[in-house]
Design an enzyme around this catalytic site. Structure first.
Site, PDB file in Angstrom:
ATOM      1  N   GLY A  46       0.643  -1.196   0.041  1.00 36.57           N
ATOM      2  CA  GLY A  46      -0.087  -0.020  -0.040  1.00 36.57           C
ATOM      3  C   GLY A  46       1.035   1.166  -0.066  1.00 36.57           C
ATOM      4  O   GLY A  46       2.066   1.262   0.529  1.00 36.57           O
ATOM      5  N   GLN A  51       2.830  10.019   1.176  1.00 33.74           N
ATOM      6  CA  GLN A  51       4.133   9.207   1.110  1.00 33.74           C
ATOM      7  C   GLN A  51       4.902   9.718  -0.120  1.00 33.74           C
ATOM      8  O   GLN A  51       6.065   9.451  -0.466  1.00 33.74           O
ATOM      9  CB  GLN A  51       3.917   7.870   1.235  1.00 33.74           C
ATOM     10  CG  GLN A  51       3.437   7.392   2.453  1.00 33.74           C
ATOM     11  CD  GLN A  51       3.296   5.828   2.586  1.00 33.74           C
ATOM     12  OE1 GLN A  51       2.235   5.302   2.117  1.00 33.74           O
ATOM     13  NE2 GLN A  51       4.236   5.121   3.172  1.00 33.74           N
ATOM     14  N   CYS A  94       6.299   0.190   7.331  1.00 29.46           N
ATOM     15  CA  CYS A  94       5.622   1.214   6.746  1.00 29.46           C
ATOM     16  C   CYS A  94       6.942   1.897   5.398  1.00 29.46           C
ATOM     17  O   CYS A  94       7.998   1.922   5.874  1.00 29.46           O
ATOM     18  CB  CYS A  94       5.265   2.510   7.450  1.00 29.46           C
ATOM     19  SG  CYS A  94       4.918   3.862   6.602  1.00 29.46           S
ATOM     20  N   LEU A  95       6.621   2.093   4.138  1.00 33.44           N
ATOM     21  CA  LEU A  95       7.798   2.539   3.196  1.00 33.44           C
ATOM     22  C   LEU A  95       8.245   3.655   3.768  1.00 33.44           C
ATOM     23  O   LEU A  95       9.383   4.121   3.109  1.00 33.44           O
ATOM     24  CB  LEU A  95       6.814   2.663   1.913  1.00 33.44           C
ATOM     25  CG  LEU A  95       6.632   1.265   1.290  1.00 33.44           C
ATOM     26  CD1 LEU A  95       5.880   1.337  -0.037  1.00 33.44           C
ATOM     27  CD2 LEU A  95       7.687   0.067   1.347  1.00 33.44           C
ATOM     28  N   HIS A 136      -4.233   1.304   7.871  1.00 30.97           N
ATOM     29  CA  HIS A 136      -2.944   1.703   7.678  1.00 30.97           C
ATOM     30  C   HIS A 136      -2.672   3.081   6.673  1.00 30.97           C
ATOM     31  O   HIS A 136      -2.279   4.128   7.084  1.00 30.97           O
ATOM     32  CB  HIS A 136      -1.817   0.729   7.413  1.00 30.97           C
ATOM     33  CG  HIS A 136      -0.437   1.268   7.399  1.00 30.97           C
ATOM     34  ND1 HIS A 136       0.635   0.978   8.176  1.00 30.97           N
ATOM     35  CD2 HIS A 136       0.399   2.038   6.593  1.00 30.97           C
ATOM     36  CE1 HIS A 136       1.542   1.456   7.855  1.00 30.97           C
ATOM     37  NE2 HIS A 136       1.535   2.263   6.764  1.00 30.97           N
ATOM     38  N   GLU A 137      -3.232   2.829   5.516  1.00 30.59           N
ATOM     39  CA  GLU A 137      -3.293   4.039   4.467  1.00 30.59           C
ATOM     40  C   GLU A 137      -4.230   5.155   4.757  1.00 30.59           C
ATOM     41  O   GLU A 137      -3.851   6.070   4.705  1.00 30.59           O
ATOM     42  CB  GLU A 137      -3.691   3.307   3.066  1.00 30.59           C
ATOM     43  CG  GLU A 137      -2.551   2.224   2.750  1.00 30.59           C
ATOM     44  CD  GLU A 137      -1.234   2.436   2.957  1.00 30.59           C
ATOM     45  OE1 GLU A 137      -0.959   3.560   2.707  1.00 30.59           O
ATOM     46  OE2 GLU A 137      -0.310   1.482   3.099  1.00 30.59           O
ATOM     47  N   HIS A 140      -2.751   7.486   7.156  1.00 31.47           N
ATOM     48  CA  HIS A 140      -1.596   8.305   6.412  1.00 31.47           C
ATOM     49  C   HIS A 140      -2.364   9.425   5.920  1.00 31.47           C
ATOM     50  O   HIS A 140      -1.879  10.757   5.940  1.00 31.47           O
ATOM     51  CB  HIS A 140      -0.992   7.529   5.222  1.00 31.47           C
ATOM     52  CG  HIS A 140       0.271   6.893   5.516  1.00 31.47           C
ATOM     53  ND1 HIS A 140       1.340   7.232   6.063  1.00 31.47           N
ATOM     54  CD2 HIS A 140       0.689   5.588   5.333  1.00 31.47           C
ATOM     55  CE1 HIS A 140       2.085   6.573   6.059  1.00 31.47           C
ATOM     56  NE2 HIS A 140       1.875   5.372   5.656  1.00 31.47           N
TER      57      HIS A 140
HETATM   58 ZN    ZN Z   1       2.732   3.454   5.867  1.00 32.95          ZN
END
Ligand code: ZN
Length: 153
Positions: A46, A51, A94-95, A136-137, A140
């Site tokens: 995701g 991000q 998380c990226l 999670h997304e 963000h």
């Molecule tokens: Zn993340």
């Protein structure tokens, strides 16, 4: 399509509440395509717009591609309309927070309203990893990270 640079923690852009998407146009389609390419390149499931430095309410996800069955989805203006009272704790990465993992409690299932890239209203019930991914997304899009909602392993 292009791989975009990923914003990493701590960057103030990751702590902002993002704005709803109103224009379903070529710019949005290009952003979504670039976000998917960036997500696959980074080996994620995701990726949310903040991000890549865009403070808009959309994210891309694909919870199946690592099993060899890609299923890319572009989720715009999501909202959670119902969720299980019960929660489960899972391990998330998380990226934007490379090399660290966190234990995060989440509902077991959620009902999400959202809009597709073509502007069509959608309703999904998601369970397990699908619920974890969208929550999670969605966090963000509200400027919340797992550094805040979880416990580092
Ligand atoms: Zn993340």
């Amino acid at each position: 399509m292009a791989v975009l640079p990923i914003v990493t923690h701590p960057d103030p852009r990751l702590e902002q509440v993002c704005e709803p998407v109103h224009q379903f146009d070529d710019t949005l389609r290009q952003l979504a395509a670039d976000m998917l390419e960036t997500m696959y390149d980074a080996k994620g499931r995701g990726l949310a717009a903040p991000q890549v430095g865009v403070l808009k309410r959309l994210f891309v996800m694909d919870i199946r591609w690592k099993d060899g069955a890609p299923e890319p989805v572009v989720v715009i203006n999501p909202s959670i309309v119902d969720q299980s009272p019960a929660t489960a704790v899972g391990v998330e990465a998380c990226l934007s927070i490379p090399g660290r993992t966190f234990k995060v409690p989440r509902p077991i299932w959620v009902d999400m309203h959202w809009t597709s890239l073509s502007g069509i209203a959608q309703n999904w019930r998601l369970h397990g990893i699908g619920a974890v991914c969208v929550l999670h997304e969605l966090d963000h899009l509200n400027g919340r990270l797992i550094t805040e909602t979880g416990t580092e392993e």
